[in-house]
Design an enzyme around this catalytic site. Structure first.
Site, short mmCIF file in Angstrom:
data_model
loop_
_atom_site.label_atom_id
_atom_site.label_comp_id
_atom_site.label_asym_id
_atom_site.label_seq_id
_atom_site.Cartn_x
_atom_site.Cartn_y
_atom_site.Cartn_z
N TYR A 108 -24.58 -43.23 101.66
CA TYR A 108 -24.31 -43.67 100.29
C TYR A 108 -25.36 -44.69 99.88
O TYR A 108 -25.83 -45.49 100.71
CB TYR A 108 -22.94 -44.34 100.19
N TYR A 147 -20.60 -37.95 107.56
CA TYR A 147 -21.02 -39.27 108.06
C TYR A 147 -19.97 -39.86 108.98
O TYR A 147 -18.78 -39.56 108.85
CB TYR A 147 -21.35 -40.21 106.89
N ARG A 157 -16.39 -38.15 108.72
CA ARG A 157 -15.91 -37.52 107.48
C ARG A 157 -16.66 -36.22 107.26
O ARG A 157 -17.87 -36.17 107.41
CB ARG A 157 -16.16 -38.43 106.26
N HIS A 160 -17.84 -34.27 101.42
CA HIS A 160 -16.83 -34.40 100.36
C HIS A 160 -17.44 -35.14 99.18
O HIS A 160 -18.44 -35.84 99.32
CB HIS A 160 -15.60 -35.17 100.87
FE LIG Z 1 -16.83 -40.74 101.15
#
Ligand SMILES: [Fe+2]
Length: 236
Positions: A108, A147, A157, A160
């Site tokens: 991110y 990630y 995860r 998504h």
């Molecule tokens: Fe996320």
């Protein structure tokens, strides 16, 4: 209860269709969960009204965040076709949707993400767009990478995309995630698997559009978000 209140009354949430409040191994879920039981309050003007003229208050970005040419983000190009509907299937037109996602490497662009994966200088991973008259939005982006979660116990995860949708009412705001079909990590994801009801979990997974019906250069996915009611998309 006035007719207007009756129209907007929301029944009790079926816990089976929503994630458990505190997901083991994901400490943020404990921090954002009320410690006390929820109290039912009568609906008043502040609940029966919603945001207006959102686009005047917050800058829209448009739905294309993949960039082009030398500014094209790295990764698999995808087109996400969203449709935002109310509980009775009515399109939620002209409402604001915000999305954010990791880049193709699972990173991110956010100070809280200190993962070792690289930042993509051509990808901010966020968009703010309005639905059209049919409640639809198209987003051109790259497929997010998986990630690792910086928490106790090693887990990852799956790919998504996060969404926040402002419905017609303040009470209709929904924060949710969309998953991709056929991802091996879906079955191990503690967030997705925290939704007990299988049908509700399915509702979080996008549908792959047949390749012949999508754009030439991108894989397309369709996804429906129900902002409120008994069949509301799980808030994950
Ligand atoms: Fe996320």
């Amino acid at each position: 209860m006035s007719p207007e209140q009756a129209r907007y009354a929301v029944g009790p949430i079926d816990d089976a269709t929503q994630p458990v409040r505190v997901v083991p191994g994901y400490r943020q879920t404990a921090l954002r969960t009320p410690a006390q039981p929820l109290q039912q309050r009568p609906l008043t003007l502040s609940e029966l009204t919603g945001p207006t003229e959102q686009a005047k208050r917050l800058a829209l970005t448009g739905g294309d965040i993949a960039g082009r040419g030398a500014n094209r983000a790295i990764g698999q190009l995808i087109q996400v076709r969203l449709r935002i509907v109310d509980e009775d299937g009515t399109p939620v037109a002209g409402t604001m949707l915000e999305m954010w996602q990791a880049n193709a490497a699972g990173r991110y662009l956010h100070p809280n993400d200190d993962d070792h994966a690289p930042v993509d200088p051509h990808f901010c991973g966020a968009a703010r767009v309005l639905t059209d008259d049919t409640g639809a939005i198209e987003i051109r982006t790259v497929k997010p990478g998986a990630y690792p979660v910086p928490d106790n116990g090693r887990w990852w995860r799956p790919p998504h995309i996060h969404f926040s949708v402002w419905g017609k009412l303040w009470l209709s705001r929904l924060v949710t995630q969309m998953f991709f079909p056929g991802e091996p990590l879906n079955n191990q994801d503690r967030i997705l698997q925290a939704v007990p009801n299988a049908e509700a979990r399915e509702g979080l997974i996008a549908r792959a559009v047949p390749m012949t019906e999508g754009p030439e250069d991108a894989l397309a996915f369709e996804h429906r978000i129900v902002v409120r009611g008994g069949r509301a998309t799980p808030a994950v």
